[in-house]
Motif scaffolding. Structure first.
Motif, PDB file in Angstrom:
ATOM      1  N   LEU A  84       1.282  -1.092  -0.462  1.00 62.87           N
ATOM      2  CA  LEU A  84       0.080   0.132  -0.238  1.00 62.87           C
ATOM      3  C   LEU A  84       1.009   1.112  -0.033  1.00 62.87           C
ATOM      4  CD1 LEU A  84      -2.582  -0.861   2.066  1.00 62.87           C
ATOM      5  CD2 LEU A  84      -3.072  -1.130   0.224  1.00 62.87           C
ATOM      6  N   ASP A  85       0.587   2.245  -0.974  1.00 64.79           N
ATOM      7  CA  ASP A  85       1.008   3.102  -1.067  1.00 64.79           C
ATOM      8  C   ASP A  85       0.351   4.504  -0.793  1.00 64.79           C
ATOM      9  OD1 ASP A  85       2.539   5.512  -2.173  1.00 64.79           O
ATOM     10  OD2 ASP A  85       4.418   4.707  -1.815  1.00 64.79           O
ATOM     11  N   LEU A  86       0.102   5.663  -0.090  1.00 68.50           N
ATOM     12  CA  LEU A  86      -0.701   6.326   0.050  1.00 68.50           C
ATOM     13  C   LEU A  86       0.875   8.191   0.549  1.00 68.50           C
ATOM     14  CD1 LEU A  86      -3.090   7.552   0.977  1.00 68.50           C
ATOM     15  CD2 LEU A  86      -2.243   6.958   3.150  1.00 68.50           C
ATOM     16  N   GLY A  87       0.148   8.446  -0.702  1.00 68.43           N
ATOM     17  CA  GLY A  87       0.744   9.974  -0.861  1.00 68.43           C
ATOM     18  C   GLY A  87      -0.481  11.041  -0.266  1.00 68.43           C
ATOM     19  N   TYR A 134      -2.272  -1.355   9.846  1.00 71.04           N
ATOM     20  CA  TYR A 134      -3.520  -2.623  10.497  1.00 71.04           C
ATOM     21  C   TYR A 134      -3.030  -3.114   9.463  1.00 71.04           C
ATOM     22  CZ  TYR A 134      -4.831   1.192  13.358  1.00 71.04           C
ATOM     23  OH  TYR A 134      -5.345   2.662  14.398  1.00 71.04           O
ATOM     24  N   PHE A 135      -3.966  -4.638   9.957  1.00 66.64           N
ATOM     25  CA  PHE A 135      -4.220  -5.338   9.195  1.00 66.64           C
ATOM     26  C   PHE A 135      -5.937  -6.334  10.062  1.00 66.64           C
ATOM     27  CE2 PHE A 135      -1.478  -8.518  12.384  1.00 66.64           C
ATOM     28  CZ  PHE A 135      -2.429  -8.988  12.416  1.00 66.64           C
ATOM     29  N   ASP A 136      -6.542  -6.604   9.177  1.00 70.88           N
ATOM     30  CA  ASP A 136      -7.604  -7.563   9.596  1.00 70.88           C
ATOM     31  C   ASP A 136      -7.736  -9.137   8.974  1.00 70.88           C
ATOM     32  OD1 ASP A 136      -9.936  -7.112  11.029  1.00 70.88           O
ATOM     33  OD2 ASP A 136     -10.723  -7.829   9.874  1.00 70.88           O
ATOM     34  N   ALA A 137      -7.286  -9.701  10.078  1.00 72.44           N
ATOM     35  CA  ALA A 137      -8.057 -10.700   9.688  1.00 72.44           C
ATOM     36  C   ALA A 137      -9.323 -11.332   9.164  1.00 72.44           C
ATOM     37  CB  ALA A 137      -7.661 -12.566  10.974  1.00 72.44           C
ATOM     38  N   GLY A 138      -9.889 -10.401   9.214  1.00 66.13           N
ATOM     39  CA  GLY A 138     -11.055 -10.452   8.666  1.00 66.13           C
ATOM     40  C   GLY A 138     -11.454 -10.050   7.352  1.00 66.13           C
ATOM     41  N   ASN A 139     -10.481  -9.206   6.775  1.00 68.57           N
ATOM     42  CA  ASN A 139     -11.096  -8.963   5.599  1.00 68.57           C
ATOM     43  C   ASN A 139     -11.741  -7.683   5.712  1.00 68.57           C
ATOM     44  OD1 ASN A 139     -10.159  -9.449   3.065  1.00 68.57           O
ATOM     45  ND2 ASN A 139     -11.327 -10.252   2.041  1.00 68.57           N
ATOM     46  N   ILE A 140     -12.216  -7.010   6.757  1.00 67.43           N
ATOM     47  CA  ILE A 140     -12.740  -6.003   6.195  1.00 67.43           C
ATOM     48  C   ILE A 140     -12.141  -4.611   6.157  1.00 67.43           C
ATOM     49  CG2 ILE A 140     -14.436  -4.231   7.233  1.00 67.43           C
ATOM     50  CD1 ILE A 140     -15.314  -6.874   9.628  1.00 67.43           C
ATOM     51  N   PRO A 141     -12.462  -4.072   5.083  1.00 61.69           N
ATOM     52  CA  PRO A 141     -11.944  -2.444   4.813  1.00 61.69           C
ATOM     53  C   PRO A 141     -11.753  -1.970   5.933  1.00 61.69           C
ATOM     54  CG  PRO A 141     -13.941  -2.527   3.605  1.00 61.69           C
ATOM     55  CD  PRO A 141     -13.884  -4.083   4.234  1.00 61.69           C
ATOM     56  N   PHE A 142     -10.988  -0.845   5.646  1.00 60.21           N
ATOM     57  CA  PHE A 142     -11.052   0.246   6.998  1.00 60.21           C
ATOM     58  C   PHE A 142     -10.972  -0.537   8.579  1.00 60.21           C
ATOM     59  CE2 PHE A 142     -12.569   2.978   3.434  1.00 60.21           C
ATOM     60  CZ  PHE A 142     -11.578   3.901   2.944  1.00 60.21           C
ATOM     61  N   SER A 174      -7.122  -8.150   5.515  1.00 59.12           N
ATOM     62  CA  SER A 174      -7.155  -6.622   4.605  1.00 59.12           C
ATOM     63  C   SER A 174      -6.118  -6.013   5.179  1.00 59.12           C
ATOM     64  CB  SER A 174      -8.207  -5.349   4.732  1.00 59.12           C
ATOM     65  OG  SER A 174      -8.881  -5.864   6.531  1.00 59.12           O
ATOM     66  N   LEU A 175      -5.810  -4.239   4.585  1.00 58.32           N
ATOM     67  CA  LEU A 175      -3.640  -3.979   4.974  1.00 58.32           C
ATOM     68  C   LEU A 175      -5.217  -2.066   5.188  1.00 58.32           C
ATOM     69  CD1 LEU A 175      -1.128  -5.326   3.810  1.00 58.32           C
ATOM     70  CD2 LEU A 175      -1.959  -5.590   6.432  1.00 58.32           C
ATOM     71  N   THR A 176      -4.228  -1.374   6.340  1.00 54.98           N
ATOM     72  CA  THR A 176      -5.032  -0.028   6.245  1.00 54.98           C
ATOM     73  C   THR A 176      -3.952   0.835   5.988  1.00 54.98           C
ATOM     74  OG1 THR A 176      -7.429  -0.303   6.755  1.00 54.98           O
ATOM     75  CG2 THR A 176      -6.265   1.841   7.162  1.00 54.98           C
ATOM     76  N   GLU A 177      -3.013   1.982   6.398  1.00 55.11           N
ATOM     77  CA  GLU A 177      -3.211   2.993   6.225  1.00 55.11           C
ATOM     78  C   GLU A 177      -4.125   4.046   7.141  1.00 55.11           C
ATOM     79  OE1 GLU A 177       0.655   3.135   4.516  1.00 55.11           O
ATOM     80  OE2 GLU A 177      -0.723   3.503   2.676  1.00 55.11           O
ATOM     81  N   ALA A 178      -3.238   4.545   7.735  1.00 56.03           N
ATOM     82  CA  ALA A 178      -4.291   5.817   8.922  1.00 56.03           C
ATOM     83  C   ALA A 178      -3.035   7.185   9.108  1.00 56.03           C
ATOM     84  CB  ALA A 178      -4.419   5.716   9.964  1.00 56.03           C
ATOM     85  N   LEU A 179      -3.532   8.113   8.737  1.00 58.71           N
ATOM     86  CA  LEU A 179      -2.932   9.361   9.164  1.00 58.71           C
ATOM     87  C   LEU A 179      -3.600  10.312  10.115  1.00 58.71           C
ATOM     88  CD1 LEU A 179       0.409   9.613   7.674  1.00 58.71           C
ATOM     89  CD2 LEU A 179      -1.027   7.627   7.012  1.00 58.71           C
TER      90      LEU A 179
END
Length: 224
Positions: A84-87, A134-142, A174-179
């Motif tokens: 994941l890349d977030l700019g 974060y990661f989520d083993a339930g594969n849920i976005p965000f 799922s994977l999530t980046e949070a800023l």
């Protein structure tokens, strides 16, 4: 009759697998109140026509100008090798007090089981930036139930890499980046943040062996 039942069972299984591993690349920007936008890849509000990239351009509350882009597969990585890349560039207006902006990037359907992940970031800010992954083993976005990394940075310039073990990781996930960006009055923040697997020890061993081989080859040529 049994053949029909078996075929239906196979079709049901395949559909269920496709549902749980669906690609759901999205970005979200919010000020923590009523001002929130969520943009899916190739959905409403996405000004980037490429699959695997989603871009938002607009205002969010006190943040009068925002240009945010998130990348995932098929542009970066694959379901088996997530990246994941977030700019983002975010400018707040001159209103008094503390102004916050939360910027998220998420994707689902990852199938590569890795022991850990590395979160890297670099940028500038007239305030502070908190970077969490974060990661989520339930594969849920965000989903932000299982924390990987988290660090707070102060401007004007910051750069860092953090690693964390992915304890409890299961596929698909799922994977999530949070800023979390904080400005006081007028301010500007610009950053680029990436989340990717930590290479396994075998990868480092192969790399080291290859470099050693090149060094030996170079010495032999020099002697010849």
């Amino acid at each position: 009759m049994r053949r029909t039942t078996g075929a239906l069972a196979v079709i049901t299984f395949i559909l269920a697998l496709m549902t749980t591993s669906a690609h759901a690349l999205s970005i979200r920007l919010t000020d923590g109140g009523a001002n929130t936008v969520t943009i899916a890849d190739n959905g409403v509000g996405d000004i980037n026509p490429m699959t695997g990239a989603v871009t938002y351009l607009g205002s969010i509350g006190a943040y009068i100008a925002n240009v945010t882009t998130g990348f995932s597969y098929p542009i970066l990585g694959t379901p088996a090798y997530p990246r994941l890349d977030l700019g983002s560039i975010d400018v707040s207006g001159g209103s008094d007090g503390t102004n916050k902006l939360y910027v998220y990037l998420t994707d689902t359907g990852f199938t590569g089981a890795y022991p850990g992940f590395a979160a890297s970031i670099g940028g500038t800010s007239s305030g502070t930036v908190k970077y969490s992954t974060y990661f989520d083993a339930g594969n849920i976005p965000f989903a932000m139930d299982t924390l990987l990394t988290e660090e707070l940075y102060s401007g004007p310039i910051f750069s860092d890499i953090n690693t964390a073990a992915a304890v409890g990781l299961d596929v698909p996930y799922s994977l999530t980046e949070a800023l979390e960006i904080t400005h006081t009055g007028f301010g500007a923040t610009s950053f680029n943040a990436e989340l990717a697997p930590v290479p396994e020890p075998g990868t480092f061993l192969l790399l080291g062996t290859g470099l050693m081989g090149l060094a030996i080859y170079g010495r032999r040529r020099a002697r010849g």
